[in-house]
Design a protein around this motif. Sequence first.
Motif, PDB file in Angstrom:
ATOM      1  N   THR A   1     -21.848 -18.285  27.718  1.00 24.77           N
ATOM      2  CA  THR A   1     -22.101 -18.991  28.976  1.00 24.77           C
ATOM      3  C   THR A   1     -22.987 -20.191  28.654  1.00 24.77           C
ATOM      4  N   SER A   2     -22.564 -21.375  29.106  1.00 23.83           N
ATOM      5  CA  SER A   2     -23.332 -22.601  28.874  1.00 23.83           C
ATOM      6  C   SER A   2     -23.812 -23.153  30.198  1.00 23.83           C
ATOM      7  N   TYR A   3     -25.009 -23.646  30.192  1.00 25.91           N
ATOM      8  CA  TYR A   3     -25.466 -24.418  31.351  1.00 25.91           C
ATOM      9  C   TYR A   3     -26.442 -25.482  30.887  1.00 25.91           C
TER      10      TYR A   3
ATOM     11  N   ASP B   1     -24.748 -16.190  24.129  1.00 24.53           N
ATOM     12  CA  ASP B   1     -23.628 -15.375  23.636  1.00 24.53           C
ATOM     13  C   ASP B   1     -23.316 -14.333  24.703  1.00 24.53           C
ATOM     14  N   THR B   2     -22.031 -14.161  24.997  1.00 25.20           N
ATOM     15  CA  THR B   2     -21.669 -13.158  26.014  1.00 25.20           C
ATOM     16  C   THR B   2     -20.949 -11.961  25.401  1.00 25.20           C
TER      17      THR B   2
ATOM     18  N   ALA C   1     -22.671 -24.045  35.373  1.00 24.94           N
ATOM     19  CA  ALA C   1     -22.589 -23.145  34.232  1.00 24.94           C
ATOM     20  C   ALA C   1     -21.128 -22.707  34.058  1.00 24.94           C
ATOM     21  N   GLY C   2     -20.723 -22.471  32.800  1.00 24.60           N
ATOM     22  CA  GLY C   2     -19.335 -22.065  32.581  1.00 24.60           C
ATOM     23  C   GLY C   2     -19.156 -21.426  31.224  1.00 24.60           C
TER      24      GLY C   2
END
Length: 515
Positions: free
Chosen positions: A148-150, A498-499, A140-141
């Motif tokens: 944040t994407s995973y 969304d962060t 994840a990054g």
Amino acid sequence: MDRTAVGTRLAAGTPKFPGAQYIAGELREGTAEEEFDVVDPADGSLVQRVRLASAEDVDAAVAAARQALPEWSGATPGARSEALSRLSALLAERAGDLAAVESAQTGKPIKLSTEFDVPGTVDNAAFFAGAARNLEGKAAGEYSGDHTSYVRREAVGVVGSIAPWNYPLQMAAWKILPAIAAGNTIVLKPAELTPLTSLMFAQACTDAGIPDGVVNIVTGAGRTAGEHLVSHPGVAMVSFTGSTGVGKRVAELATRTVKRTHLELGGKAPFVVFDDADLDAAVHGAVAASLINSGQDCTAATRAYVQRPLYDAFVAGVAELYGQVRLGNPYHPQTDLGPLVSHTQRDRVAGFVDRARAAGAVIVTGGEAPETGHDGTDLRPGAYYRPTLITGVGQDAEVVQSEIFGPVLVVLPFDSDDEGLRLANDTPYGLAASAWTRDVHRSLRATRDLQAGCVWINDHIPIISEMPHGGYKSSGYGKDMSQYSLDEYTQVKHVMYDTTAVVRKDWHRTIFGDR
Ligand code: NAD
């Protein structure tokens, strides 16, 4: 044929399979009009008459697989892994029966079933028990800065698989194990000639605690049950192993419903011997690699290219060793070479050799059916063919370009390294290849330039559960075995959070408003 050598349940003549369809955890009779005789090619005797699968049987199997999918794909990797470990242990316990039935339906020597097919299958199950817990993806990054994407690696759904007759048990294992390890459920159609060990494998899955409907077997004809399975709207993915011709048809049908496809197709493996090779090792390697499973192996050595200084000695060496191979009753523990899978296949192989002979090829040895085995057995009722060595043909000859799938090796000379590698690549196939040399630079070049999914150096045939098997070119695409096969049987989902908690996000300006 005397099967008592292995003292099996088969030898005792007990009824074996009350039906050749394995659907929702139980064996059933098929409901097609046609029956099919599973025959022992060693003597033409009946092993089992089976009623084939109708389209309704395929529908029932797909329905069972769909019903089992949510629970199985939702099980923890640990739970799937435990079930596969139990399966591996059960297959090991049943090794004797599996080997005996595999030999009865294919004619392969009991030595081969016992020492290769069954242990390979047990090991595969053990491997996938471990691999089930090791599905990986990117970490994840915050790749965009605002999210944040995973990735989630998920099962594809119901897999429709079609298998050939040459290694029925191993093909069932190669298809079923990665599919279910990754959380899919499956309907496998074995070849009509050889359904029995696939049924035993499915039974072992149930006995190991794999839920009903996760593994289903339909024994039916390719044109009917096979095409129905491949076209079925309830099937998400098609995994096919067989000839390139049928593979093209399968891909065409699967495309109509936008299914993912995985195709393991024909082969015509080259065996390249450079002039610095260990000649004795190359000769022994060529004999074993061309005759394994009576040459009915998609990776078998079929075309040996030998650099001119070694050519005559290589041909003489292979001819001499071919003469020592013990051809006979597959149930005799010392038999090296049994019959081909059927009389039809034997006649097909003989046809290739006869046409080559008529076109002027030299049949150095073989080229005929034998009458008596090494143990005195009368081989005339069986589908036997002598190991056959052919020379004196050009690169465009039918026996060099087409898959024969029998105990036949063609040898051609070459001069420069460039020429040897060019000729090795000069067929539509690209499944496997080997190079024989003691020179590190030659071997490195061969591994780079040979266009095949597997390249061996100073060996030819070994496979291993941890490493991928699959083709280049017209030998198909996708991988069996190994961690790589799990890529075939999973789909990757990108999940993006969304962060920022910002209402008017920066990218919205491309649709309305200004910066
Ligand atoms: P085949 O292509 O005739 O049959 C394979 C399977 O396809 C069988 O189950 C058959 O019933 C089914 N089938 C036939 N017609 C069909 C259709 N129209 N629609 C759907 N299914 C259909 O192959 P075979 O003679 O059983 O096996 C030998 C071939 O398999 C050789 O070409 C060999 O190289 C290949 N093979 C490849 C690999 C590999 O890993 N690449 C492994 C083993 C065998």
